[in-house]
Write an enzyme that holds these catalytic residues in place. Structure first.
Site, mmCIF file in Angstrom:
data_model
loop_
_atom_site.group_PDB
_atom_site.id
_atom_site.type_symbol
_atom_site.label_atom_id
_atom_site.label_comp_id
_atom_site.label_asym_id
_atom_site.label_seq_id
_atom_site.Cartn_x
_atom_site.Cartn_y
_atom_site.Cartn_z
ATOM 1 N N CYS A 149 -26.659 -13.438 22.611
ATOM 2 C CA CYS A 149 -26.478 -14.253 23.812
ATOM 3 C C CYS A 149 -26.671 -15.728 23.477
ATOM 4 O O CYS A 149 -27.722 -16.110 22.949
ATOM 5 C CB CYS A 149 -27.448 -13.825 24.907
ATOM 6 S SG CYS A 149 -27.275 -14.805 26.423
ATOM 7 N N HIS A 222 -19.983 -8.931 17.733
ATOM 8 C CA HIS A 222 -19.064 -9.773 18.495
ATOM 9 C C HIS A 222 -18.400 -10.695 17.484
ATOM 10 O O HIS A 222 -19.059 -11.525 16.861
ATOM 11 C CB HIS A 222 -19.824 -10.578 19.549
ATOM 12 C CG HIS A 222 -18.938 -11.342 20.469
ATOM 13 N ND1 HIS A 222 -19.264 -11.592 21.779
ATOM 14 C CD2 HIS A 222 -17.721 -11.910 20.288
ATOM 15 C CE1 HIS A 222 -18.295 -12.282 22.363
ATOM 16 N NE2 HIS A 222 -17.353 -12.483 21.458
#
Length: 316
Positions: A149, A222
């Site tokens: 994040c 990711h």
């Protein structure tokens, strides 16, 4: 281990690693018994049914998303797909530790939501360990640590999320502490890099360190780096370029680890294509939230080769 050494070892082993028969994955049956189940590298064509309480491996999962993957969304997702793996919103370790009398508010979920993964966040080893121990009573199927994040509240003021990629030694210790306080698999969700620490060699160092210091054998990658200043979280999902080549190189260089591909996948056709190209597993985020029927409505049949749960949106 040097990257070149890993590559050489991988190529030397390649003939023995190509299966003559379908690979063996595992079905987990509540309350924890495992059964073998043959499943190929590509989406199955033949439909079959599973006994109640058994589930297939995470070929497809829905990403953890703050304010989005709450109990209500997960209930909808499970109505559409029986076999997609679901993730909670990130729950901060300190929240769990300091709200012991309100744990149901943060951790409880209906049994129908299995298979489900709890994602936790934090940068304090003691609190991560305590939070995992408290969460173990809720029978999640995996515990995941957020190392991806990029928001200022998390990676900035909170000093966790994607900022943890700066300190692979700590992440290894954190995963060891998490694993020691639960009896389910543990995993890391991360970016391919952060700020100017974005080379493939640095990504390998991160994975290598975490694997060597903990029982972690599952990483959700990711395939964009995170920029911790100058970009909003939304821009961090779009502006840094996708580098799928990093993901596929990890498959080559870490054959003992499972990697889930995340980032930029918006259709079930792209998911199927990624698995055909060799991706171990695929995770989809906002596309599964914004268009739940178009994405999740095809997961069971096209990815798992199983009967679809509902025949139409009207039925859901």
């Amino acid at each position: 281990m040097a990257i070149a050494t890993r590559s050489a070892a991988w190529h030397a082993l390649l003939p023995s690693l190509v299966p003559a028969k379908p690979r063996i994955f595992f079905l987990r049956s509540r309350p924890g018994r495992f059964l073998s189940h043959a499943h190929g590298l590509r989406p199955c064509g033949a439909a079959s049914s599973l006994p109640p309480g058994e589930y297939l491996p995470p070929l497809f999962s829905v990403a953890p998303m703050m304010d989005w993957t709450d109990n209500h969304y997960r209930t909808l997702a499970r109505l559409i797909s029986r076999h997609a793996w679901l993730y909670t919103e990130m729950v901060v370790a300190e929240t769990i530790v300091h709200q012991k009398d309100k744990l149901d508010r943060f951790l409880a979920f209906p049994a129908e939501q299995h298979p489900i993964v709890l994602q936790i966040g934090g940068s304090n080893l003691d609190n991560l360990a305590k939070a995992t121990e408290l969460a173990s009573g809720y029978a999640y199927d995996e515990i995941n640590l957020n190392c991806g994040c990029p928001s200022g509240k998390v990676a900035g003021h909170g000093c966790f999320g994607a900022r943890l990629m700066y300190d692979p030694e700590f992440v290894g210790d954190a995963m060891s502490a998490i694993a020691a306080n639960c009896d389910v698999p543990v995993s890391v969700k991360c970016r391919i890099g952060v700020d100017d620490r974005d080379s493939y060699e640095e990504l390998c160092t991160f994975v290598d360190k975490v694997v060597s210091k903990s029982p972690t054998r599952h990483f959700i990658i990711h395939a964009r780096k995170a920029l911790l200043s100058g970009l909003s979280p939304a821009e961090n999902r779009k502006v840094p370029p996708l580098k799928y080549e990093y993901y596929y190189a990890l498959l080559r260089d870490f054959p003992e680890v499972h990697f889930t591909l995340n980032g930029g996948l918006t259709t079930i056709e792209q998911v199927s294509a990624s698995i055909r190209q060799g991706a171990h597993q695929v995770m989809v985020g906002r596309a599964a939230y914004n268009n739940p029927w178009n994405m999740l409505g095809h997961v069971d049949s096209e990815i798992y080769g199983m009967p679809t749960r509902c025949s139409s949106r009207r039925q859901v």
